[in-house]
Design a protein around this motif. Structure first.
Motif, mmCIF file in Angstrom:
data_model
loop_
_atom_site.group_PDB
_atom_site.id
_atom_site.type_symbol
_atom_site.label_atom_id
_atom_site.label_comp_id
_atom_site.label_asym_id
_atom_site.label_seq_id
_atom_site.Cartn_x
_atom_site.Cartn_y
_atom_site.Cartn_z
ATOM 1 N N MET A 1 0.842 -1.203 0.000
ATOM 2 C CA MET A 1 0.000 0.000 0.000
ATOM 3 C C MET A 1 0.875 1.251 0.000
ATOM 4 S SD MET A 1 -2.767 1.232 2.893
ATOM 5 C CE MET A 1 -1.471 1.360 4.141
ATOM 6 N N THR A 2 0.561 2.168 -0.905
ATOM 7 C CA THR A 2 1.273 3.438 -0.962
ATOM 8 C C THR A 2 0.796 4.350 0.155
ATOM 9 O OG1 THR A 2 1.505 3.273 -3.361
ATOM 10 C CG2 THR A 2 1.764 5.456 -2.394
ATOM 11 N N THR A 3 1.734 5.033 0.814
ATOM 12 C CA THR A 3 1.370 5.989 1.851
ATOM 13 C C THR A 3 1.859 7.378 1.466
ATOM 14 O OG1 THR A 3 3.374 5.975 3.229
ATOM 15 C CG2 THR A 3 1.832 4.128 3.516
ATOM 16 N N ALA A 4 1.384 8.371 2.222
ATOM 17 C CA ALA A 4 1.772 9.761 1.959
ATOM 18 C C ALA A 4 3.248 10.010 2.207
ATOM 19 C CB ALA A 4 0.939 10.690 2.829
ATOM 20 N N PHE A 5 3.901 9.087 2.902
ATOM 21 C CA PHE A 5 5.306 9.290 3.260
ATOM 22 C C PHE A 5 6.262 8.545 2.326
ATOM 23 C CE2 PHE A 5 2.516 9.548 6.931
ATOM 24 C CZ PHE A 5 2.722 10.874 7.274
ATOM 25 N N ASP A 6 5.707 7.891 1.313
ATOM 26 C CA ASP A 6 6.530 7.221 0.312
ATOM 27 C C ASP A 6 7.019 8.232 -0.712
ATOM 28 O OD1 ASP A 6 6.156 4.735 1.468
ATOM 29 O OD2 ASP A 6 4.387 4.286 0.256
ATOM 30 N N PRO A 7 8.193 8.008 -1.299
ATOM 31 C CA PRO A 7 8.667 8.913 -2.352
ATOM 32 C C PRO A 7 7.794 8.814 -3.593
ATOM 33 C CG PRO A 7 10.122 7.018 -2.134
ATOM 34 C CD PRO A 7 9.162 6.935 -1.002
ATOM 35 N N ALA A 8 7.911 9.814 -4.441
ATOM 36 C CA ALA A 8 7.132 9.850 -5.677
ATOM 37 C C ALA A 8 7.996 10.388 -6.803
ATOM 38 C CB ALA A 8 5.889 10.714 -5.502
ATOM 39 N N ASP A 9 7.610 10.008 -8.023
ATOM 40 C CA ASP A 9 8.267 10.515 -9.228
ATOM 41 C C ASP A 9 7.291 11.451 -9.920
ATOM 42 O OD1 ASP A 9 9.106 10.833 -11.958
ATOM 43 O OD2 ASP A 9 10.424 9.111 -11.712
ATOM 44 N N LEU A 10 7.619 12.731 -9.960
ATOM 45 C CA LEU A 10 6.761 13.732 -10.578
ATOM 46 C C LEU A 10 7.331 14.079 -11.947
ATOM 47 C CD1 LEU A 10 4.258 15.549 -10.029
ATOM 48 C CD2 LEU A 10 5.865 17.318 -9.295
#
Length: 356
Positions: A1-10
């Motif tokens: 599950m993805t959480t708000a504290f996981d990194p992201a690629d924008l």
């Protein structure tokens, strides 16, 4: 599950987490629309956000709608913003400049010489704007000519190039809250009969052309768009049937490959979910929270896939270390509305971080 504290690629830009500092007008720019050392401190304090989006920054002189707001249309402004972006990057942050043309929102006393606010049509917004001379009623804007519409698009392009030159990681086009781009989208504020008004196709044209032109200049991967469809009557904007307009807008924008779409949610969650489904790229949500600041409860919107990134306004204003606080469930400083606009460090850079 993805959480708000996981990194992201924008769109190729790496974000440390999925928490966004929403754009918030603070009216603390110096004479000439210049951000200050205090501005740099303010944003650098909040560099733990996955993404910072600055306060609305006017792309040309006539785009100013409030006192003491910054611009990004002069060499001096670019140099001053470079101090801000350097400070944020030194803390490991990512920062986009929000390009905001206020359009009919504003007043002649905020503009130099004999300038007056402009808009797609000579339709005044109901309400008042704060000025150094006190609150004043919105005036009837001067209708932009076709040539002036094109010149305004060119000003957005120039401002976007200036933003990149100032060290910003990208720009957000402000198509929300009743400002110029949304004024073109709305059938009440836009009563034109030329190529820029009338049909849905014509009313979305300005937003689409700005997005295309800015993307061609700095790359679509550096360009986001903020919207507030229909049920957000900011600045007397009226969109009684938003679905056809925004469906057409998204269909036209999807092929561009923009970095993101940033939506202010109104009362109609079904409309938000429809837009979320139709948008093919990264979706940032500033959720509806029934009058309270977006808080811990909304983190689930990342976990259930409603949004890719989550935007926080007042809570980020009052909590410079908001990601750390959200991770442990608080406590949170309370924002002081009396210091939202104007002034100095009080209510700006003096909110404390968690001890230790």
């Amino acid at each position: 599950m993805t959480t708000a504290f996981d990194p992201a690629d924008l769109a190729g830009t790496k974000l440390a987490n999925r928490l966004v500092m929403a754009p918030m007008t603070r009216s603390r720019a110096a004479e000439g629309g210049l951000p200050t050392e205090l501005t740099a401190e303010y944003y650098a304090q909040r560099a733990s956000a996955g993404l910072i989006i600055t306060e609305g920054t006017q792309p040309n002189v006539n785009g100013q709608g409030y006192p003491f707001t910054p611009g990004i249309h002069s060499a001096e402004q670019v140099a001053a913003w470079r101090v801000v972006t350097d400070a944020v990057h030194a803390k490991g942050g990512v920062i986009f400049a929000q390009l905001m043309h206020a359009g009919r929102i504003g007043h002649p006393v905020l503009l130099p010489g004999d300038m007056t606010p402009v808009g797609p049509s000579p339709v005044a917004a109901k309400g008042q704007v704060y000025t150094p001379e006190g609150p004043k009623d919105f005036v009837t804007p001067r209708e932009l000519t076709g040539d002036e519409v094109r010149a305004t698009i060119a000003d957005f392009v120039s401002a976007a190039r200036n933003a990149v030159d100032a060290g910003f990681d990208g720009v957000e086009l402000h198509g929300a809250a009743g400002y110029l781009i949304q004024q073109f989208l709305g059938p009440v504020s836009n009563q034109r009969t030329d190529e820029w008004g009338g049909s849905v196709e014509n009313r979305i044209r300005f937003a689409v052309e700005v997005a295309k032109a800015v993307s061609a200049e700095i790359g679509a991967h550096r360009v986001g768009l903020r919207i507030s469809p229909g049920t957000n009557p900011f600045n007397d904007i009226q969109e009684p049937e938003p679905q056809p307009t925004y469906a057409a807008l998204i269909e036209a924008l999807n092929p561009l490959g923009l970095a993101y779409l940033h939506m202010i949610e109104g009362a109609d969650r079904d409309l938000m979910l429809t837009i979320r489904k139709e948008w093919q790229g990264t979706f940032i949500l500033n959720p509806a929270t029934e009058g309270r600041p977006t808080g811990v409860e909304e983190l689930k919107l990342i976990e259930d896939g409603t949004a890719d990134l989550l935007a926080y306004g007042a809570l980020f204003l009052a909590n410079p270390d908001l990601p750390a606080r959200l991770a442990v469930g608080g406590p949170f400083n309370e924002a002081d509305p009396a210091t939202f606009y104007g002034g100095g460090a009080e209510g700006y850079t003096d909110y404390p971080a968690l001890a230790g």
